[in-house]
Design a protein around this motif. Structure first.
Motif, PDB file in Angstrom:
ATOM      1  N   ASP A  36     -11.224 -36.861  15.830  1.00 14.92           N
ATOM      2  CA  ASP A  36     -11.041 -36.389  14.451  1.00 14.92           C
ATOM      3  C   ASP A  36     -11.805 -37.268  13.451  1.00 14.92           C
ATOM      4  N   GLU A  71      -6.859 -31.148   7.288  1.00 11.97           N
ATOM      5  CA  GLU A  71      -5.715 -31.928   6.802  1.00 11.97           C
ATOM      6  C   GLU A  71      -5.186 -31.368   5.469  1.00 11.97           C
ATOM      7  N   LYS A 124      -3.078 -31.460  17.862  1.00 12.84           N
ATOM      8  CA  LYS A 124      -3.255 -32.865  18.203  1.00 12.84           C
ATOM      9  C   LYS A 124      -1.937 -33.591  17.969  1.00 12.84           C
ATOM     10  N   ARG A 138      -3.322 -45.540   9.792  1.00 17.81           N
ATOM     11  CA  ARG A 138      -2.534 -45.356   8.567  1.00 17.81           C
ATOM     12  C   ARG A 138      -1.076 -45.703   8.859  1.00 17.81           C
TER      13      ARG A 138
HETATM   14 MG    MG Z   1      -4.823 -38.810  10.896  1.00 18.51          MG
END
Ligand code: MG
Ligand code: ATP
Length: 347
Positions: free
Chosen positions: A154, A116, A202, A10
């Motif tokens: 993930d 998230e 993370k 991303r």
């Molecule tokens: Mg991510």
């Protein structure tokens, strides 16, 4: 047909060393192995917009940053197709068809998305696009007929979701229309989910706990020296804990035996260094200085290649443009075969 890779990132920030050990390093190895007929690397701008809708300029600026990171780790645009997700409209049509094959409760079970949502304080008002991004990721992977998806841990729930969609699509509309992808995880736990320099979560662009590939030598050194170790290892003579100790986790991810010869010749391997730390008598400053040397060795050549490409930005945009044109043609072919299988090719 040969084997195909699809993966991506991303454009929400520059890439960091977590991306490097979690996915980038492996991509370059696979690229150079010559075992794959096609490698597609996607800059997922449309996915980035699912939680950055109000900041399109941030996404736009980071496209070139991510492209520079790709080129600086050694991705070769002659071999690897680098493209921008939103330049491939076919992906959005595929996503729409896949949405009919997935239930809301199935999406709600995705542990990565759950996490998230919490991180972004979206509990009360999740954008629908964000909630459904695992489905659009299934479109990204299947559009290029990828068999192999090299990603960090993930992403396991995303690949599982994609596999379910492929299975469902093929059983409803016809066997062998879509290719079943496999996840390719990094070799050890440290690389699958590298923690941030705070040692907690993370390493993630959104959490401000990163060592970036583009950081200067000085920045890397400062970040390493500020890392957490074992809070109970106070005096050098105290026995220390290696598990959960951020410096050792990073050494697990980056260290090669050859670095001992050069920088710590009293030890032959990481295991010997860990044993000494466990016994007591090995100071935190010494292991941090060693980690700094290791990271500088790994990041030095990346920094040099970055400087080369930073002075050729128009060329970088050309690479993205021609990559996107090539990727669009491939996605259009897959979409056509999907529409035929679905019996909705009318004219
Ligand atoms: Mg991510
Ligand atoms: P964001 O916070 O915007 O989600 P991110 O840092 O999580 O950014 P992504 O673009 O979501 O990065 O992830 C790109 C790839 O890098 C994925 O394959 C992901 O598994 C991998 N990755 C990201 N962070 C880590 C990490 N800390 N350790 C190992 N792999 C990682």
């Amino acid at each position: 047909m040969g084997k195909v890779i699809l993966t991506g990132d991303r454009p929400t920030g520059r890439l960091h060393v977590g991306h490097y050990v979690g996915s980038l390093r492996r991509r370059v190895e696979l690229q150079n192995s010559g075992e794959y007929s096609d490698i597609y690397i996607m800059i997922a701008d449309a996915q980035a917009l699912t939680d950055n809708a109000e900041h399109p300029e941030k996404v736009r600026q980071n496209i070139v940053e991510v492209a520079l990171d790709y080129l600086s780790v050694g991705m070769d645009p002659e071999v690897t197709t680098i493209f921008i997700q939103s330049m491939i409209p076919e992906l959005f049509e595929m996503t729409a068809y896949y949405m009919n094959l997935v239930t809301v409760s199935r999406l709600q079970r995705n542990p990565t998305v759950k996490n998230e949502i919490q991180m972004r304080n979206f509990e009360a008002s999740i954008p629908v696009g964000f909630f459904t991004y695992p489905i659009s990721q299934a479109a990204d992977i299947t559009a290029f007929r990828a068999n192999t998806v090299p990603v960090g841990e993930d992403q396991m729930p995303m690949i599982e979701q994609t596999r379910e969609i492929v299975h469902k699509f093929n059983s409803v509309y016809g066997e062998d229309v879509l290719v079943m992808p496999e996840i390719l995880l990094p070799e050890n736990d440290a690389c699958r989910r590298l923690p941030g320099i705070d040692g907690k979560a993370k390493m993630s662009k959104s959490l401000n706990n990163c060592i970036y590939l583009a950081d200067t030598e000085k920045e890397v050194q400062q970040k390493v020296m500020s890392m957490f170790t074992d809070p109970n290892h106070i005096k050098i003579t105290d026995p220390g804990q290696v598990e959960g100790n951020t410096v050792f986790t990073y050494l697990d991810a980056f260290c090669k035996d050859e670095y001992f010869e050069e920088y710590l010749p009293d030890y032959a391997s990481l295991e010997e260094l860990k044993d000494h730390y466990r016994r007591g008598g090995l100071g935190d400053v010494k292991i941090k200085k060693f980690l700094n040397k290791v990271l500088q060795e790994e990041l030095g050549p990346i920094r040099e290649r970055r400087a080369y490409w930073e002075s050729r930005i128009p060329e970088v945009y050309e690479i993205l443009k021609s990559g996107s044109e090539k990727a669009q043609k491939v996605a259009a072919e897959t979409l056509k075969s999907m529409r035929t299988a679905m019996k909705i090719n009318y004219f």
